[in-house]
Write a protein that holds these residues in place. Sequence first.
Motif, PDB file in Angstrom:
ATOM      1  N   ILE A   1       0.856  -1.188   0.000  1.00 35.99           N
ATOM      2  CA  ILE A   1       0.000   0.000   0.000  1.00 35.99           C
ATOM      3  C   ILE A   1       0.889   1.234   0.000  1.00 35.99           C
ATOM      4  O   ILE A   1       2.114   1.137   0.007  1.00 35.99           O
ATOM      5  CB  ILE A   1      -0.949  -0.008   1.230  1.00 35.99           C
ATOM      6  CG1 ILE A   1      -0.144  -0.148   2.518  1.00 35.99           C
ATOM      7  CG2 ILE A   1      -1.967  -1.128   1.120  1.00 35.99           C
ATOM      8  CD1 ILE A   1      -0.965  -0.083   3.783  1.00 35.99           C
ATOM      9  N   ASN A   2       0.304   2.422   0.007  1.00 32.32           N
ATOM     10  CA  ASN A   2       1.061   3.667  -0.113  1.00 32.32           C
ATOM     11  C   ASN A   2       2.104   3.846   0.975  1.00 32.32           C
ATOM     12  O   ASN A   2       3.200   4.347   0.725  1.00 32.32           O
ATOM     13  CB  ASN A   2       0.114   4.863  -0.109  1.00 32.32           C
ATOM     14  CG  ASN A   2      -0.697   4.936  -1.388  1.00 32.32           C
ATOM     15  OD1 ASN A   2      -0.284   4.389  -2.406  1.00 32.32           O
ATOM     16  ND2 ASN A   2      -1.842   5.576  -1.334  1.00 32.32           N
ATOM     17  N   ASP A   3       1.809   3.458   2.225  1.00 34.12           N
ATOM     18  CA  ASP A   3       2.786   3.598   3.298  1.00 34.12           C
ATOM     19  C   ASP A   3       4.026   2.743   3.039  1.00 34.12           C
ATOM     20  O   ASP A   3       5.148   3.159   3.309  1.00 34.12           O
ATOM     21  CB  ASP A   3       2.168   3.204   4.645  1.00 34.12           C
ATOM     22  CG  ASP A   3       1.076   4.166   5.074  1.00 34.12           C
ATOM     23  OD1 ASP A   3       1.069   5.319   4.592  1.00 34.12           O
ATOM     24  OD2 ASP A   3       0.220   3.754   5.888  1.00 34.12           O
ATOM     25  N   VAL A   4       3.815   1.572   2.492  1.00 32.85           N
ATOM     26  CA  VAL A   4       4.935   0.680   2.179  1.00 32.85           C
ATOM     27  C   VAL A   4       5.783   1.301   1.073  1.00 32.85           C
ATOM     28  O   VAL A   4       7.016   1.265   1.130  1.00 32.85           O
ATOM     29  CB  VAL A   4       4.425  -0.718   1.769  1.00 32.85           C
ATOM     30  CG1 VAL A   4       5.554  -1.592   1.287  1.00 32.85           C
ATOM     31  CG2 VAL A   4       3.686  -1.370   2.921  1.00 32.85           C
ATOM     32  N   TYR A   5       5.151   1.894   0.078  1.00 30.73           N
ATOM     33  CA  TYR A   5       5.876   2.519  -1.028  1.00 30.73           C
ATOM     34  C   TYR A   5       6.762   3.657  -0.524  1.00 30.73           C
ATOM     35  O   TYR A   5       7.922   3.763  -0.911  1.00 30.73           O
ATOM     36  CB  TYR A   5       4.887   3.033  -2.078  1.00 30.73           C
ATOM     37  CG  TYR A   5       5.559   3.642  -3.280  1.00 30.73           C
ATOM     38  CD1 TYR A   5       6.227   2.839  -4.193  1.00 30.73           C
ATOM     39  CD2 TYR A   5       5.544   5.010  -3.499  1.00 30.73           C
ATOM     40  CE1 TYR A   5       6.855   3.379  -5.292  1.00 30.73           C
ATOM     41  CE2 TYR A   5       6.163   5.566  -4.593  1.00 30.73           C
ATOM     42  CZ  TYR A   5       6.820   4.750  -5.495  1.00 30.73           C
ATOM     43  OH  TYR A   5       7.451   5.295  -6.575  1.00 30.73           O
ATOM     44  N   THR A   6       6.249   4.482   0.368  1.00 33.87           N
ATOM     45  CA  THR A   6       7.025   5.598   0.925  1.00 33.87           C
ATOM     46  C   THR A   6       8.233   5.081   1.690  1.00 33.87           C
ATOM     47  O   THR A   6       9.348   5.578   1.527  1.00 33.87           O
ATOM     48  CB  THR A   6       6.134   6.453   1.854  1.00 33.87           C
ATOM     49  OG1 THR A   6       4.983   6.870   1.130  1.00 33.87           O
ATOM     50  CG2 THR A   6       6.886   7.653   2.367  1.00 33.87           C
ATOM     51  N   THR A   7       8.035   4.072   2.514  1.00 35.52           N
ATOM     52  CA  THR A   7       9.132   3.491   3.282  1.00 35.52           C
ATOM     53  C   THR A   7      10.162   2.852   2.364  1.00 35.52           C
ATOM     54  O   THR A   7      11.367   3.012   2.561  1.00 35.52           O
ATOM     55  CB  THR A   7       8.589   2.435   4.269  1.00 35.52           C
ATOM     56  OG1 THR A   7       7.618   3.045   5.112  1.00 35.52           O
ATOM     57  CG2 THR A   7       9.699   1.854   5.104  1.00 35.52           C
TER      58      THR A   7
ATOM     59  N   LYS B   1      12.417   5.441   0.768  1.00 38.06           N
ATOM     60  CA  LYS B   1      13.417   5.944   1.714  1.00 38.06           C
ATOM     61  C   LYS B   1      14.571   4.958   1.862  1.00 38.06           C
ATOM     62  O   LYS B   1      15.732   5.354   1.891  1.00 38.06           O
ATOM     63  CB  LYS B   1      12.777   6.203   3.073  1.00 38.06           C
ATOM     64  CG  LYS B   1      11.878   7.399   3.112  1.00 38.06           C
ATOM     65  CD  LYS B   1      11.273   7.586   4.494  1.00 38.06           C
ATOM     66  CE  LYS B   1      10.280   8.731   4.515  1.00 38.06           C
ATOM     67  NZ  LYS B   1       9.626   8.871   5.825  1.00 38.06           N
TER      68      LYS B   1
END
Length: 74
Positions: A23-29, A32
């Motif tokens: 999901i989007n949170d995983v993509y952001t992490t 990084k």
Amino acid sequence: MITKVCCYIIFVFPIKYRRDVLINDVYTTLKKICQEIENRYEIHFLEIGLDDNHSHFLIQSVTMVFSKENIEYC
């Protein structure tokens, strides 16, 4: 003589049991983490892609290649 060679590598990582967990949170992490890897190594992530059940990366890297003379000398 040492020659630097640019190479492109494609990695595809499927999720265990093909679950839809990216999901989007995983993509952001993940972005990084990839940026931190770029800072430490001679690697550049050209593309980072996530689908529901797998991720894929297009990576550019520079490798060191010894010339034939250096290999024979060793």
